[in-house]
Design a protein around this motif. Structure first.
Motif, PDB file in Angstrom:
ATOM      1  N   GLN A  90     -58.505 -17.336 -37.174  1.00 58.36           N
ATOM      2  CA  GLN A  90     -58.247 -17.793 -38.533  1.00 58.36           C
ATOM      3  C   GLN A  90     -56.761 -18.121 -38.678  1.00 58.36           C
ATOM      4  O   GLN A  90     -55.935 -17.714 -37.865  1.00 58.36           O
ATOM      5  CB  GLN A  90     -58.642 -16.701 -39.549  1.00 58.36           C
ATOM      6  CG  GLN A  90     -60.034 -16.134 -39.349  1.00 58.36           C
ATOM      7  CD  GLN A  90     -61.124 -17.172 -39.535  1.00 58.36           C
ATOM      8  OE1 GLN A  90     -61.016 -18.031 -40.409  1.00 58.36           O
ATOM      9  NE2 GLN A  90     -62.163 -17.078 -38.721  1.00 58.36           N
ATOM     10  N   ARG A  91     -56.462 -18.835 -39.754  1.00 65.95           N
ATOM     11  CA  ARG A  91     -55.055 -19.165 -40.021  1.00 65.95           C
ATOM     12  C   ARG A  91     -54.204 -17.898 -40.082  1.00 65.95           C
ATOM     13  O   ARG A  91     -53.051 -17.870 -39.601  1.00 65.95           O
ATOM     14  CB  ARG A  91     -54.974 -19.945 -41.345  1.00 65.95           C
ATOM     15  CG  ARG A  91     -53.581 -20.104 -41.933  1.00 65.95           C
ATOM     16  CD  ARG A  91     -52.687 -20.940 -41.051  1.00 65.95           C
ATOM     17  NE  ARG A  91     -51.373 -21.112 -41.667  1.00 65.95           N
ATOM     18  CZ  ARG A  91     -50.415 -20.188 -41.651  1.00 65.95           C
ATOM     19  NH1 ARG A  91     -50.633 -19.021 -41.048  1.00 65.95           N
ATOM     20  NH2 ARG A  91     -49.241 -20.425 -42.226  1.00 65.95           N
ATOM     21  N   ALA A  92     -54.746 -16.846 -40.622  1.00 61.05           N
ATOM     22  CA  ALA A  92     -53.997 -15.591 -40.766  1.00 61.05           C
ATOM     23  C   ALA A  92     -53.677 -14.937 -39.422  1.00 61.05           C
ATOM     24  O   ALA A  92     -52.827 -14.039 -39.349  1.00 61.05           O
ATOM     25  CB  ALA A  92     -54.780 -14.617 -41.636  1.00 61.05           C
ATOM     26  N   ASP A  93     -54.348 -15.369 -38.355  1.00 60.37           N
ATOM     27  CA  ASP A  93     -54.101 -14.796 -37.038  1.00 60.37           C
ATOM     28  C   ASP A  93     -52.806 -15.301 -36.414  1.00 60.37           C
ATOM     29  O   ASP A  93     -52.336 -14.740 -35.417  1.00 60.37           O
ATOM     30  CB  ASP A  93     -55.266 -15.100 -36.093  1.00 60.37           C
ATOM     31  CG  ASP A  93     -56.541 -14.381 -36.492  1.00 60.37           C
ATOM     32  OD1 ASP A  93     -56.427 -13.215 -36.923  1.00 60.37           O
ATOM     33  OD2 ASP A  93     -57.623 -14.977 -36.398  1.00 60.37           O
ATOM     34  N   ILE A  94     -52.249 -16.378 -36.954  1.00 59.36           N
ATOM     35  CA  ILE A  94     -50.972 -16.885 -36.458  1.00 59.36           C
ATOM     36  C   ILE A  94     -49.859 -16.100 -37.140  1.00 59.36           C
ATOM     37  O   ILE A  94     -49.675 -16.174 -38.352  1.00 59.36           O
ATOM     38  CB  ILE A  94     -50.821 -18.397 -36.728  1.00 59.36           C
ATOM     39  CG1 ILE A  94     -51.977 -19.156 -36.053  1.00 59.36           C
ATOM     40  CG2 ILE A  94     -49.472 -18.893 -36.214  1.00 59.36           C
ATOM     41  CD1 ILE A  94     -51.976 -20.642 -36.332  1.00 59.36           C
ATOM     42  N   LYS A  95     -49.130 -15.329 -36.368  1.00 57.74           N
ATOM     43  CA  LYS A  95     -48.198 -14.354 -36.942  1.00 57.74           C
ATOM     44  C   LYS A  95     -46.928 -14.988 -37.511  1.00 57.74           C
ATOM     45  O   LYS A  95     -46.401 -14.540 -38.527  1.00 57.74           O
ATOM     46  CB  LYS A  95     -47.816 -13.311 -35.892  1.00 57.74           C
ATOM     47  CG  LYS A  95     -48.976 -12.418 -35.461  1.00 57.74           C
ATOM     48  CD  LYS A  95     -48.493 -11.279 -34.599  1.00 57.74           C
ATOM     49  CE  LYS A  95     -47.601 -10.316 -35.356  1.00 57.74           C
ATOM     50  NZ  LYS A  95     -47.247  -9.118 -34.542  1.00 57.74           N
ATOM     51  N   ALA A  96     -46.413 -16.037 -36.857  1.00 57.88           N
ATOM     52  CA  ALA A  96     -45.150 -16.611 -37.328  1.00 57.88           C
ATOM     53  C   ALA A  96     -44.871 -17.925 -36.616  1.00 57.88           C
ATOM     54  O   ALA A  96     -45.430 -18.224 -35.550  1.00 57.88           O
ATOM     55  CB  ALA A  96     -43.994 -15.641 -37.098  1.00 57.88           C
TER      56      ALA A  96
END
Length: 316
Positions: free
Chosen positions: A266-272
């Motif tokens: 998910q998009r939220a899995d990309i930390k930074a």
């Protein structure tokens, strides 16, 4: 007369530690304005495969403005030609005059490698000593040198589809201060590597995530189109994911787009993204056992920083 800065001049003036720190400062300050790059795939009937035109503008208001125009022809290896070719135009952003033209292929190679090394300074373990290079194209040698500028690399493992090209790459690095080994399989290299850098035009995953070891760092540089992949789903599921910039990574590379479309991540899995890392608004590697994954798609800020640095060094 407008000056043209060729490949030889660019290579003779580049210093990775200096460029890496310039990039770190530019990502942290965010003074440069960068519109979303134009990405146009166009038919190439003689090859029965599309080629790509990329237009990448960026400007530092009142100072410098640059535009890179690049073509990507994936089958050019068949003609002993580079897959990436193009030109970079550097302008005075105050008065609008063109300051110089630069060879975009060399500029792109060095700024891409420096960006990967910048990311590695946040994401790889500080004691990383063994680097695996997957791919033998124009980026390979500079990626190796850039990573060695930020980590104490003393061994480099090379894998390429063509063993002769892998051996040729090894010969170009013979004067570098590290041991070099060419391997027949990616799997044999993964088991010994601290950092795995991959720069290919592969349309199917090359790296099996189940083989990754705790603490490794993946530097994914190829797969510049949404239908290309270098890493499989397990690579992403087992890793902390970072990108150079969200807008490009979420749209342009199959390494991110395909697993997101399939619900693997998910998009939220990309930390930074790099902007956040360089501003210290986000944390990179958090512990020694963490597997980190950096996806580079390229950003016009990197080109402008590299071009202005070269222009300074040749007194333009």
């Amino acid at each position: 007369m407008i000056t043209f800065i060729d490949k030889q001049t660019i290579e003779s003036h580049f210093d990775f530690p200096e460029l890496i720190e310039r990039l770190r400062s530019a990502f942290a300050q965010s003074n440069v304005e960068v519109p979303m790059r134009h990405h146009h795939d166009y038919a190439n009937p003689p090859e029965d495969r599309e080629s790509t035109l990329l237009l990448m503008p960026a400007w530092d208001p009142g100072k410098d403005l640059g535009v890179k125009m690049v073509t990507v022809s994936p089958n050019n290896g068949d003609y002993n030609l580079p897959s990436i070719q193009g030109i970079y135009l550097l302008f005075d952003a105050h008065k609008g005059s063109c300051k110089t033209l630069l060879d975009a292929k060399s500029l792109t190679a060095y700024r891409t490698a420096a960006t990967s090394a910048l990311a590695s300074s946040y994401l790889s373990r500080e004691n990383s000593r063994c680097l695996m290079m997957i791919g033998t194209g124009a980026l390979s040698s500079v990626l190796i040198k850039a990573h060695a500028a930020v980590r104490p690399i003393d061994k480099v493992i090379i894998w390429g589809r063509d063993p002769l090209k892998a051996e040729a790459l090894k010969k170009t690095l013979v004067d570098e201060p590290f041991e070099i080994e060419v391997v027949e399989t990616i799997e044999s290299g993964i088991k010994n590597a601290d950092i795995i850098s991959c720069a290919t035009l592969s349309e199917t995953p090359l790296i099996n995530g189940e083989l990754l070891k705790p603490g490794q760092h993946l530097d994914m540089v190829g797969a510049y189109r949404p239908d290309m992949r270098e890493a499989d789903d397990q690579c992403l599921l087992r890793s902390s994911i970072f990108v150079d910039h969200y807008a490009g990574a979420l749209k342009e590379t199959g390494d991110i787009v395909i697993p997101m479309q399939q619900g693997i991540i998910q998009r939220a899995d990309i930390k930074a993204e790099l902007f956040e890392l360089c501003k210290e608004a986000a944390t990179g590697r958090e512990h020694s056992e963490e597997i980190t994954f950096f996806k580079s798609v390229g950003h016009a800020l990197e080109d402008l920083v590299a071009a202005t640095l070269i222009a300074e060094k040749v007194n333009l």
